[in-house]
Write a protein that holds these residues in place. Structure first.
Motif, PDB file in Angstrom:
ATOM      1  N   LEU A  58       0.759  -1.817  -0.163  1.00 35.39           N
ATOM      2  CA  LEU A  58       0.133   0.200  -0.017  1.00 35.39           C
ATOM      3  C   LEU A  58       0.372   1.592  -0.182  1.00 35.39           C
ATOM      4  O   LEU A  58       0.232   2.533  -0.784  1.00 35.39           O
ATOM      5  CB  LEU A  58      -0.989  -0.088   0.688  1.00 35.39           C
ATOM      6  CG  LEU A  58      -1.794  -1.178   1.453  1.00 35.39           C
ATOM      7  CD1 LEU A  58      -2.494  -0.981   2.529  1.00 35.39           C
ATOM      8  CD2 LEU A  58      -3.003  -1.174   0.041  1.00 35.39           C
ATOM      9  N   LYS A  59       1.900   1.536   0.538  1.00 33.89           N
ATOM     10  CA  LYS A  59       2.730   2.279   0.644  1.00 33.89           C
ATOM     11  C   LYS A  59       3.691   2.085  -0.147  1.00 33.89           C
ATOM     12  O   LYS A  59       3.880   4.145  -0.944  1.00 33.89           O
ATOM     13  CB  LYS A  59       4.012   1.800   1.964  1.00 33.89           C
ATOM     14  CG  LYS A  59       3.551   2.581   3.847  1.00 33.89           C
ATOM     15  CD  LYS A  59       4.836   2.282   3.926  1.00 33.89           C
ATOM     16  CE  LYS A  59       4.610   2.818   5.457  1.00 33.89           C
ATOM     17  NZ  LYS A  59       5.965   1.948   6.652  1.00 33.89           N
ATOM     18  N   TYR A  60       3.493   0.875  -1.478  1.00 36.43           N
ATOM     19  CA  TYR A  60       4.831   1.850  -2.912  1.00 36.43           C
ATOM     20  C   TYR A  60       3.970   0.988  -3.625  1.00 36.43           C
ATOM     21  O   TYR A  60       4.357  -0.252  -4.120  1.00 36.43           O
ATOM     22  CB  TYR A  60       6.025   1.266  -2.507  1.00 36.43           C
ATOM     23  CG  TYR A  60       6.653   1.611  -1.516  1.00 36.43           C
ATOM     24  CD1 TYR A  60       7.531   2.840  -1.304  1.00 36.43           C
ATOM     25  CD2 TYR A  60       6.795   0.994  -0.198  1.00 36.43           C
ATOM     26  CE1 TYR A  60       8.678   3.340  -0.614  1.00 36.43           C
ATOM     27  CE2 TYR A  60       7.444   1.441   1.208  1.00 36.43           C
ATOM     28  CZ  TYR A  60       8.627   2.269   0.981  1.00 36.43           C
ATOM     29  OH  TYR A  60       9.391   3.152   1.603  1.00 36.43           O
ATOM     30  N   PRO A  61       2.564   1.140  -4.133  1.00 34.97           N
ATOM     31  CA  PRO A  61       2.064   0.946  -5.186  1.00 34.97           C
ATOM     32  C   PRO A  61       3.548   0.461  -6.218  1.00 34.97           C
ATOM     33  O   PRO A  61       3.671   1.695  -6.702  1.00 34.97           O
ATOM     34  CB  PRO A  61       0.849   1.737  -5.895  1.00 34.97           C
ATOM     35  CG  PRO A  61       1.671   3.134  -4.637  1.00 34.97           C
ATOM     36  CD  PRO A  61       2.555   2.900  -4.090  1.00 34.97           C
ATOM     37  N   VAL A  62       2.784  -0.313  -7.073  1.00 37.68           N
ATOM     38  CA  VAL A  62       3.974  -0.388  -8.101  1.00 37.68           C
ATOM     39  C   VAL A  62       3.941   0.718  -9.149  1.00 37.68           C
ATOM     40  O   VAL A  62       5.062   1.064  -9.744  1.00 37.68           O
ATOM     41  CB  VAL A  62       3.619  -2.152  -9.198  1.00 37.68           C
ATOM     42  CG1 VAL A  62       4.582  -2.173 -10.301  1.00 37.68           C
ATOM     43  CG2 VAL A  62       3.661  -3.292  -8.108  1.00 37.68           C
ATOM     44  N   ASP A  63       2.841   1.175  -9.702  1.00 35.02           N
ATOM     45  CA  ASP A  63       2.431   2.019 -10.116  1.00 35.02           C
ATOM     46  C   ASP A  63       3.216   3.427 -10.497  1.00 35.02           C
ATOM     47  O   ASP A  63       3.599   4.200 -10.924  1.00 35.02           O
ATOM     48  CB  ASP A  63       0.882   2.605 -10.889  1.00 35.02           C
ATOM     49  CG  ASP A  63       0.000   2.831  -9.987  1.00 35.02           C
ATOM     50  OD1 ASP A  63       0.318   2.743  -8.804  1.00 35.02           O
ATOM     51  OD2 ASP A  63      -0.377   3.530 -10.048  1.00 35.02           O
ATOM     52  N   LYS A  64       3.807   3.856  -8.682  1.00 36.66           N
ATOM     53  CA  LYS A  64       4.360   4.647  -8.472  1.00 36.66           C
ATOM     54  C   LYS A  64       5.999   4.346  -7.872  1.00 36.66           C
ATOM     55  O   LYS A  64       6.531   5.432  -7.995  1.00 36.66           O
ATOM     56  CB  LYS A  64       3.772   5.319  -7.210  1.00 36.66           C
ATOM     57  CG  LYS A  64       2.315   6.058  -7.685  1.00 36.66           C
ATOM     58  CD  LYS A  64       1.873   6.673  -6.778  1.00 36.66           C
ATOM     59  CE  LYS A  64      -0.043   7.207  -6.780  1.00 36.66           C
ATOM     60  NZ  LYS A  64      -0.348   8.097  -5.552  1.00 36.66           N
ATOM     61  N   SER A  65       5.137   3.677  -7.525  1.00 38.99           N
ATOM     62  CA  SER A  65       7.254   2.761  -7.733  1.00 38.99           C
ATOM     63  C   SER A  65       8.195   2.361  -8.001  1.00 38.99           C
ATOM     64  O   SER A  65       9.320   1.680  -7.687  1.00 38.99           O
ATOM     65  CB  SER A  65       7.050   2.517  -5.569  1.00 38.99           C
ATOM     66  OG  SER A  65       6.407   1.357  -5.772  1.00 38.99           O
TER      67      SER A  65
END
Ligand SMILES: [Mg+2]
Length: 110
Positions: free
Chosen positions: A93-100
């Motif tokens: 949740l902290k590091y969603p794939v699309d953003k991280s």
């Protein structure tokens, strides 16, 4: 071959109990010991390039880290598999794939 974490914990506790060391293994000392072993792991890398470190020393210090981490988890009755998978979900949740994906930014910077 998959290893049952509880088999590992049982082996560590057997080693500890045969020596009557549980009396020294309160949560505070286990947390401190865990940190000391982490420092020993770091020491393996100190002043060296990562490719020049002694693999045997990494294995040994990493095993010491796991030993203390598992004993600390056991002290609180935590299920290691459960807490690791729960934290992984939290991290997803902290590091969603699309953003991280491909980024080394901390969650509050993405
Ligand atoms: Mg050590």
């Amino acid at each position: 071959m998959k290893t049952d974490i509880n088999q590992i914990i049982d082996a560590i506790k057997k080693f500890r109990d045969e020596r009557d060391w549980e009396q020294f293994n309160d949560a505070k000392n286990l947390a401190i010991c865990l940190n000391v072993e982490c420092a020993e792991l770091l020491e393996v890398f100190l002043w060296k390039n990562a490719e020049d470190v002694n693999i045997k020393n990494i294995k040994e210090e990493l095993a010491d880290v796991f030993n203390n981490a598992f004993l600390l988890a056991d002290k609180y009755g935590f299920d290691v598999k459960e807490i690791v998978l729960e934290k992984l979900k939290s991290n997803e949740l902290k590091y969603p794939v699309d953003k991280s994906k491909g980024s080394n930014k901390k969650y509050d910077e993405i």
